[in-house]
Design a protein around this motif. Structure first.
Motif, short mmCIF file in Angstrom:
data_model
loop_
_atom_site.label_atom_id
_atom_site.label_comp_id
_atom_site.label_asym_id
_atom_site.label_seq_id
_atom_site.Cartn_x
_atom_site.Cartn_y
_atom_site.Cartn_z
N SER A 161 -16.95 -1.02 16.30
CA SER A 161 -17.14 -2.90 15.22
C SER A 161 -18.40 -3.44 14.73
O SER A 161 -17.82 -4.19 13.99
CB SER A 161 -16.86 -3.14 16.33
N ARG A 164 -19.03 -2.77 10.29
CA ARG A 164 -17.46 -4.21 9.95
C ARG A 164 -18.12 -5.28 10.00
O ARG A 164 -17.14 -6.08 9.88
CB ARG A 164 -16.60 -3.67 10.18
N ARG A 165 -18.71 -5.38 11.48
CA ARG A 165 -19.27 -6.83 11.07
C ARG A 165 -20.36 -7.28 10.06
O ARG A 165 -20.97 -7.03 10.37
CB ARG A 165 -19.56 -7.46 13.28
N PRO A 166 -19.86 -8.37 9.65
CA PRO A 166 -20.24 -8.29 8.50
C PRO A 166 -21.71 -9.68 8.20
O PRO A 166 -21.37 -10.94 7.62
CB PRO A 166 -19.73 -9.95 7.03
N PRO A 170 -21.91 -8.88 2.72
CA PRO A 170 -21.25 -7.14 2.41
C PRO A 170 -22.24 -6.75 1.56
O PRO A 170 -22.85 -5.80 1.70
CB PRO A 170 -20.54 -7.48 0.50
N ALA A 263 -18.27 3.03 6.54
CA ALA A 263 -18.08 2.47 6.56
C ALA A 263 -19.22 1.46 5.32
O ALA A 263 -18.11 0.76 5.08
CB ALA A 263 -18.55 1.32 8.07
N GLU A 266 -16.35 1.65 2.39
CA GLU A 266 -15.05 0.05 2.33
C GLU A 266 -15.81 -0.93 1.96
O GLU A 266 -14.82 -2.25 1.88
CB GLU A 266 -14.37 0.74 3.76
N LEU A 267 -17.06 -1.19 1.85
CA LEU A 267 -17.33 -2.66 1.75
C LEU A 267 -17.02 -2.68 0.78
O LEU A 267 -16.71 -3.16 -0.03
CB LEU A 267 -18.77 -2.28 2.07
#
Length: 267
Positions: A161, A164-166, A170, A263, A266-267
């Motif tokens: 996780s 994906r924790r921004p 981004p 990951a 996917e940003l």
């Protein structure tokens, strides 16, 4: 640069007398650094008060200058002045001396692997700007261990996780994930992603520090950036077992790199 007033603080006292004693002996900063097995840039940083001396540094300075408890007793006062959470300065000193660093992180990327902007985003909540920059600089100073002549082996387990924790948005995350990929190429750094499907609940982040001939110690992280350095053999052993259980559920290093790349895409 204005002259340092040694009465201003413990760090000022250290900087003033370190520079005085070094110059009296005709030693350059790199020459003194070589005598106590640190870089000349660290000596420069201590003298300009932008770097923090460890207890080991201060003890070595007493030894090389032939002094009896002159610099070393400053250590508790220097810790008080850092503004860092209780327990953290001692952990940073132990981390710098470790032969192996093993850590599980379930919320943020490990401090040794953070970029400046990511660290700033992680540490920003509720902090005054001046203190925030001091905290960021302290975190970046720790990363010098990665490039030293004999670096420790570093094994980092990251919960999936985290990718994906921004923190910071981004672009900050993009640079941070690219930095992770660069670090993964180091021969002494191992990054393993723990998939969300892993049926484990460690309930918190922790780090284990090992050195030949020394008992392992651990650092358990808590809310608000605080933590506790632990040398209880039984508890440290339990954390060692837990680390290996988590690692058994983690992706291989190669698959972890692929997960970081995914990951990033996917940003």
């Amino acid at each position: 640069m204005a002259p340092i007033d040694p009465s201003e603080s413990a760090r000022a006292y250290l900087a003033y007398h370190l520079k005085r004693l070094r110059e009296e002996r005709g030693w350059s900063q790199p020459a003194l650094g070589a005598k106590i097995h640190v870089s000349g840039s660290l000596i420069s940083g201590i003298e300009t008060r932008i770097r923090r001396a460890t207890l080991k540094n201060l003890q070595a300075l007493d030894r090389v200058f032939g002094l009896d408890q002159f610099f070393a007793p400053l250590y508790p006062r220097i810790l008080e002045e850092t503004g860092l959470p209780a327990g953290f300065p001692e952990f940073a000193d132990a981390e710098a001396a470790a032969g192996m660093i093993r850590s599980y992180q379930n919320f943020v990327i490990h401090g040794l692997f953070q970029t400046a902007d990511y660290a700033r985003a992680v540490l920003a909540a509720g902090e005054q700007p001046t203190k925030l920059e001091r905290l960021v600089n302290t975190r970046l100073e720790r990363q010098e261990v990665l490039g030293q002549e004999d670096p420790p082996a570093i094994i980092i387990l990251l919960d999936a996780s985290i990718l994906r924790r921004p923190f910071g948005g981004p672009e900050v995350m993009r640079v941070q994930l690219e930095h992770l990929l660069t670090l993964a190429e180091l021969p002494h750094a191992y990054i393993h992603i723990v998939p969300e499907s892993a049926e484990l609940c460690p309930e918190g982040s922790f780090t284990l520090l090992s050195s030949p001939g020394e008992p392992d110690v651990s650092y358990v992280e808590m809310a608000g950036g605080r933590g506790q350095l632990i040398d209880d053999d039984e508890y440290v052993a339990e954390l060692g077992i837990l680390f290996e259980l988590i690692r058994s559920k983690a992706l291989t290093a190669e698959d972890s790199v692929a997960a970081i790349r995914k990951a990033l895409e996917e940003l």
